[in-house]
Design an enzyme around this catalytic site. Structure first.
Site, short mmCIF file in Angstrom:
data_model
loop_
_atom_site.label_atom_id
_atom_site.label_comp_id
_atom_site.label_asym_id
_atom_site.label_seq_id
_atom_site.Cartn_x
_atom_site.Cartn_y
_atom_site.Cartn_z
CG ASP A 17 -1.89 0.95 1.25
OD1 ASP A 17 -2.23 1.36 -0.02
OD2 ASP A 17 -2.91 1.03 1.96
CG HIS A 34 0.39 1.78 -9.05
ND1 HIS A 34 -0.59 1.88 -8.06
CD2 HIS A 34 -1.35 2.56 -10.16
CE1 HIS A 34 -1.44 2.36 -7.87
NE2 HIS A 34 -2.16 3.30 -8.78
CG LEU A 128 9.55 -17.22 -2.83
CD1 LEU A 128 9.58 -17.35 -1.00
CD2 LEU A 128 9.58 -15.65 -3.35
C1 IPE Z 1 -5.45 -2.73 -0.48
O1 IPE Z 1 -5.14 -1.09 -1.43
C2 IPE Z 1 -5.64 -3.32 -2.05
C3 IPE Z 1 -4.07 -3.66 -2.72
C4 IPE Z 1 -2.92 -3.41 -2.01
C5 IPE Z 1 -4.15 -3.75 -3.83
P1 IPE Z 1 -6.27 -0.37 -0.62
O2 IPE Z 1 -5.55 1.23 -0.43
O3 IPE Z 1 -7.12 -0.08 -1.63
O4 IPE Z 1 -7.24 0.16 0.39
P2 IPE Z 1 -8.14 0.55 1.59
O5 IPE Z 1 -8.83 1.02 0.37
O6 IPE Z 1 -6.82 1.44 1.63
O7 IPE Z 1 -8.25 -0.26 2.55
C1 IPE Z 2 -0.92 0.42 -3.04
O1 IPE Z 2 -1.42 1.77 -3.33
C2 IPE Z 2 -1.34 -0.02 -4.41
C3 IPE Z 2 -3.01 -0.44 -5.04
C4 IPE Z 2 -3.88 -0.88 -4.22
C5 IPE Z 2 -2.94 -1.23 -6.42
P1 IPE Z 2 -2.03 2.62 -3.20
O2 IPE Z 2 -3.00 2.42 -4.90
O3 IPE Z 2 -3.26 2.13 -2.35
O4 IPE Z 2 -1.30 3.53 -2.70
P2 IPE Z 2 -2.45 4.65 -1.29
O5 IPE Z 2 -2.39 3.71 -0.77
O6 IPE Z 2 -3.27 5.42 -1.98
O7 IPE Z 2 -1.26 5.84 -0.91
MG MG Z 3 -3.72 1.80 -0.91
#
Ligand code: IPE
Ligand code: IPE
Ligand code: MG
Length: 232
Positions: A17, A34, A128
């Site tokens: 995240d 990303h 792995l």
């Molecule tokens: C969880 O992250 C999903 C992934 C890491 C793919 P999100 O950014 O989508 O989760 P929330 O919305 O903060 O709970």
């Molecule tokens: C995690 O990073 C990647 C995915 C959920 C695909 P985010 O895109 O959720 O990044 P934040 O949480 O908005 O910073």
């Molecule tokens: Mg996120």
């Protein structure tokens, strides 16, 4: 007990995240975050192998992430495709066995072809075990498992339910690591994480280094796992 405490987690789940926030702080589009995040995956895979971890499950795209803007989803698809196309040979050479968790039918067909090839090509690898959760949600996974089991027309037990999940044959999660400060599971491997230790780190996924990852494993090793029993 000391043995147990210092043991390496056999199965680690990663809630990757903070890509968007990392990019935003640099005044760049979320897709840039990303992209950087995708680069970090390679380091996580290598470091996991070095630590002696058996299986790693990466949360790459959730069933709820469809709520994001079309452009962001498109950029993510391109990155996933690029990842499988450019990394597959290396992963295979490194003896990594890939498993995709999630309903691929919602993605463009090309994605399904690449992920099928990744799983097929690496199916006999003994290193792995790398699970990639794409269009994955724990609730959807349980519904899928129940629908598969219901056809048997008889009551099931816990082992049968667990064996109908994407993680069939793998140990439960010992450790779930979530980056970027949020302290929740966001529908990630809820059954497999029943007794997992949860470690939350403030660094965003693009900023995760081998050192920070090692810190998370050390934090896990400081925990006392009881599984409902008592310790002396
Ligand atoms: C969880 O992250 C999903 C992934 C890491 C793919 P999100 O950014 O989508 O989760 P929330 O919305 O903060 O709970
Ligand atoms: C995690 O990073 C990647 C995915 C959920 C695909 P985010 O895109 O959720 O990044 P934040 O949480 O908005 O910073
Ligand atoms: Mg996120």
């Amino acid at each position: 007990m000391t043995e147990e405490k210092k043991s390496v987690p056999r199965h680690i789940g990663f809630i990757m995240d903070g890509n968007g926030r990392w990019a935003k702080a640099k005044n760049r589009p979320r897709s840039y975050g990303h992209k950087k995040g995708a680069d970090v995956i390679e380091e996580v895979v290598d470091a996991s192998f070095d630590h002696g971890v058996e299986a790693v499950s990466l949360y790459a795209f959730s069933t709820e992430n469809w709520k994001r803007p079309k452009e962001e989803i498109g950029a993510l698809f391109d990155l996933f495709l690029e990842y499988f196309i450019s990394e597959l040979d290396d992963l295979d050479k490194n003896n990594v066995c890939i498993r995709i968790m999630g309903d691929m039918s919602a993605f463009p067909e090309k994605m399904g072809r690449e992920t099928d090839e990744a799983m097929y090509k690496t199916r006999n690898n003994t290193g792995l075990k790398l699970n990639i959760a794409l269009n994955y949600g724990s609730r959807a996974e349980v519904v899928r498992a129940c629908n598969a089991l219901i056809e048997r027309g008889k009551p099931i037990d816990e082992a049968e339910l667990m064996n109908a999940l994407y993680t069939a044959g793998l140990p439960d999660l010992d450790l779930v690591i979530r980056t970027a400060g949020e302290q929740r599971l966001s529908n990630f491997m809820l059954l497999q994480a029943a007794y997992a230790e949860l470690v939350f780190t403030d660094v965003t996924f693009p900023e995760l280094t081998d050192e920070r990852y090692a810190d998370c494993i050390r934090e896990y090793q400081r925990r006392t796992r009881r599984f409902g029993a008592v310790t002396e």
